[in-house]
Design a protein around this motif. Structure first.
Motif, short mmCIF file in Angstrom:
data_model
loop_
_atom_site.label_atom_id
_atom_site.label_comp_id
_atom_site.label_asym_id
_atom_site.label_seq_id
_atom_site.Cartn_x
_atom_site.Cartn_y
_atom_site.Cartn_z
N HIS A 198 82.06 -56.95 -73.21
CA HIS A 198 81.09 -57.00 -73.97
C HIS A 198 79.61 -56.83 -73.00
CE1 HIS A 198 82.50 -58.87 -77.71
NE2 HIS A 198 83.55 -58.96 -77.01
N TYR A 199 78.69 -55.87 -73.94
CA TYR A 199 77.32 -56.16 -73.36
C TYR A 199 76.39 -56.34 -74.70
CZ TYR A 199 72.60 -54.80 -71.84
OH TYR A 199 71.31 -54.97 -71.20
N ALA A 208 81.56 -43.95 -78.79
CA ALA A 208 82.85 -44.39 -79.18
C ALA A 208 83.10 -45.95 -79.59
CB ALA A 208 83.84 -44.17 -78.10
N PRO A 209 83.73 -46.03 -80.65
CA PRO A 209 84.06 -47.32 -81.02
C PRO A 209 84.19 -48.42 -80.00
CG PRO A 209 85.39 -46.04 -82.38
CD PRO A 209 85.07 -45.13 -81.35
N PHE A 210 83.59 -49.64 -79.67
CA PHE A 210 82.97 -50.12 -80.96
C PHE A 210 81.57 -50.40 -80.65
CE2 PHE A 210 81.19 -53.97 -83.50
CZ PHE A 210 81.54 -53.80 -84.84
N ALA A 211 80.57 -50.10 -81.15
CA ALA A 211 79.20 -50.24 -81.06
C ALA A 211 78.69 -50.82 -82.48
CB ALA A 211 78.33 -49.09 -80.51
N ARG A 242 77.90 -54.05 -77.69
CA ARG A 242 78.74 -52.84 -77.26
C ARG A 242 79.89 -53.23 -76.66
NH1 ARG A 242 81.33 -49.21 -77.67
NH2 ARG A 242 81.22 -47.36 -76.75
N MET A 243 80.97 -52.93 -77.23
CA MET A 243 82.30 -53.30 -76.65
C MET A 243 83.35 -52.32 -76.32
SD MET A 243 82.98 -56.36 -79.85
CE MET A 243 81.67 -56.06 -81.13
N GLY A 278 73.81 -49.45 -74.40
CA GLY A 278 73.14 -50.64 -74.76
C GLY A 278 71.64 -50.90 -74.55
N ARG A 279 71.26 -50.59 -73.27
CA ARG A 279 69.89 -50.60 -72.77
C ARG A 279 68.97 -49.75 -73.38
NH1 ARG A 279 71.64 -51.85 -66.43
NH2 ARG A 279 71.91 -54.15 -66.66
#
Length: 459
Positions: A308-309, A336-339, A373-374, A388-389
């Motif tokens: 995770h992020y 790509a999944p998962f976001a 984001r995973m 994510g950033r």
């Protein structure tokens, strides 16, 4: 090297279990929710009760070991575990006692919201709690505690009646409106900075069937639906909470709106009708369901072990420009999944508590913002964190300085200060009183500040 005799004495003084790196079960005991975290503590004390917690605190203080506190282990920053220190693991302390006549519930500090809801819903009762059942009740509550019932009943910390706290000197204190009132103020939003919370007593409320489920829209409708959602959500009654999320899931990118209406079903149908009839959703699963059903909607998505992020904030202005920026970024860089980019609905009862009535100060915010984001492959870590950033930077111009403390990762002292907001200096004074040596520092830390020595009059 730790003295073997002292370790043996510790083991003999525990009712629970002590894990050392060479012990069977150690690797499972050190795992936490965020698979990105891979830390190896020197000792893990899996406590069976308050006496074990006091024993562990005393041992860590006397041996100068860093302490991590594990309830549900859901901290995205990984603060439930450490390297070369001692973990105080409350995961076996998870009993829940409900008093349906008084409408209160007391739970031990290792209970999860799944444990809590299971017991309270047997009596048709609930309180605001985390929307992922494996989240620990203690960590969520100490950081404020948002959830599907927050607009009707306030934050989890607003429903806290008392808590038992083991402080750095090994004392067990009761914090409530009548005892150690200053500590009671601080634990309602100040995180785990003041001690190990071994039990929590909540006010619970009648919650039976709710209108719950989700609306799912294709991404090309996201901008217009989000504009409508924003206007609808800012005037919706307290019983309604709806969270809008841009998601990249197994079926591709979409906009999902998760709904929980905790009032009369017939009235809820009327309240939700404008939202449900706007646009052309690909799916509408909203229906009368038990509250626990809504609480489990994200269970599979947030299964333990994924990497995770997270990056979060609070909207200063959920404007048309903010919506355009978020959707344009997401559509132009669908991962790509998962976001997910989640906009959570706040306001309601949260905003009717004073900014300084509890340590949680962000009472004015109407919507929170969270990038999640995973992923599974450690080789993809750098790229996923970068996404994510960049997503957060797209939203940053529309966010205020503050942030919900439970969503903060390892982001430094300034970010921790922003999480506590206008109450930070008062929290420092409380830290000086209850933990002047910063024994409990593996958290979004409030650093104690030694008081200036009294100046000597030279005249």
């Amino acid at each position: 090297m730790m003295d073997n005799k002292r370790i043996q004495e510790l083991r003999e003084n525990l009712r629970g279990r002590l894990f050392l790196p060479e012990d069977a079960g150690y690797d499972d005991a050190r795992k936490v929710f965020n698979g990105l975290i891979d830390k190896r503590p020197a000792l893990i004390v899996r406590c069976a009760g308050v006496a074990d917690v006091i024993t562990a605190v005393d041992f860590a203080r006397e041996t100068d070991l860093q302490v991590a506190i594990r309830g549900g282990g859901h901290s995205v920053a990984g603060n439930a575990v450490n390297n070369d220190g001692l973990v105080i693991d409350l995961s076996e302390m998870k009993s829940v006692y409900v008093d349906p006549a008084k409408q209160t519930a007391r739970a031990e500090g290792g209970a999860t919201w799944g444990d809590f809801d299971h017991e309270t819903q047997a009596f048709g009762l609930a309180t605001t709690g985390g929307i992922v059942p494996s989240t620990g009740i203690a960590g969520l509550t100490l950081g404020g505690g948002i959830g599907y019932l927050n607009r009707k009943f306030g934050l989890a910390c607003d429903n806290l009646l008392s808590a038992d706290v083991v402080t750095a000197d090994g004392r067990l204190l009761k914090a409530s409106a009548d005892e150690h009132e200053d500590l009671f103020w601080g634990i309602r939003g100040g995180g785990g900075n003041f001690g190990v919370v071994t039990s929590l007593e909540y006010r619970v409320h009648p919650v039976g069937l709710v209108l719950g489920g989700e609306l799912v829209y294709p991404l090309d409708q996201a901008k217009e639906v989000l504009r409508f959602y924003r206007d609808w959500s800012t005037t919706a009654p307290d019983e309604a909470r709806a969270d809008a999320t841009l998601i990249s899931g197994p079926n591709g990118p979409a906009l999902a709106i998760m709904i929980c209406y905790c009032g009369a079903i017939e009235e809820g149908e009327k309240v939700l009708q404008p939202l449900r009839s706007f646009g052309t959703p690909m799916a509408d699963t909203v229906a009368p369901v038990p509250y626990a059903t809504v609480q489990n909607l994200l269970t599979e998505v947030f299964r333990p072990g994924l990497l995770h992020y997270w990056k979060a904030g609070l909207f200063r202005s959920f404007s048309d420009e903010a919506i355009d920026a978020l959707v344009d970024f997401f559509a132009g860089a669908v991962p790509a999944p998962f976001a997910a980019v989640a906009i959570e609905q706040l306001g309601g009862a949260i905003s009717r508590v004073g900014v300084q009535d509890t340590a949680f100060s962000h009472r004015h915010a109407q919507h929170s913002f969270l990038v999640l984001r995973m992923w599974q492959d450690p080789a993809e870590t750098e790229a996923n964190i970068d996404w994510g950033r960049r997503c957060y930077r797209a939203a940053a111009p529309f966010l205020e300085e503050g942030v919900y403390v439970n969503y903060v990762g390892e982001e430094g002292e300034a970010r921790a200060r922003a999480a506590y907001g206008v109450n930070y200096e008062r929290l420092v004074q409380l830290k000086n009183k209850y933990d002047p040596n910063n024994f409990f520092r593996l958290n979004q830390n409030i650093k104690p500040v030694p008081e200036s020595p009294t100046s000597v009059d030279q005249n």
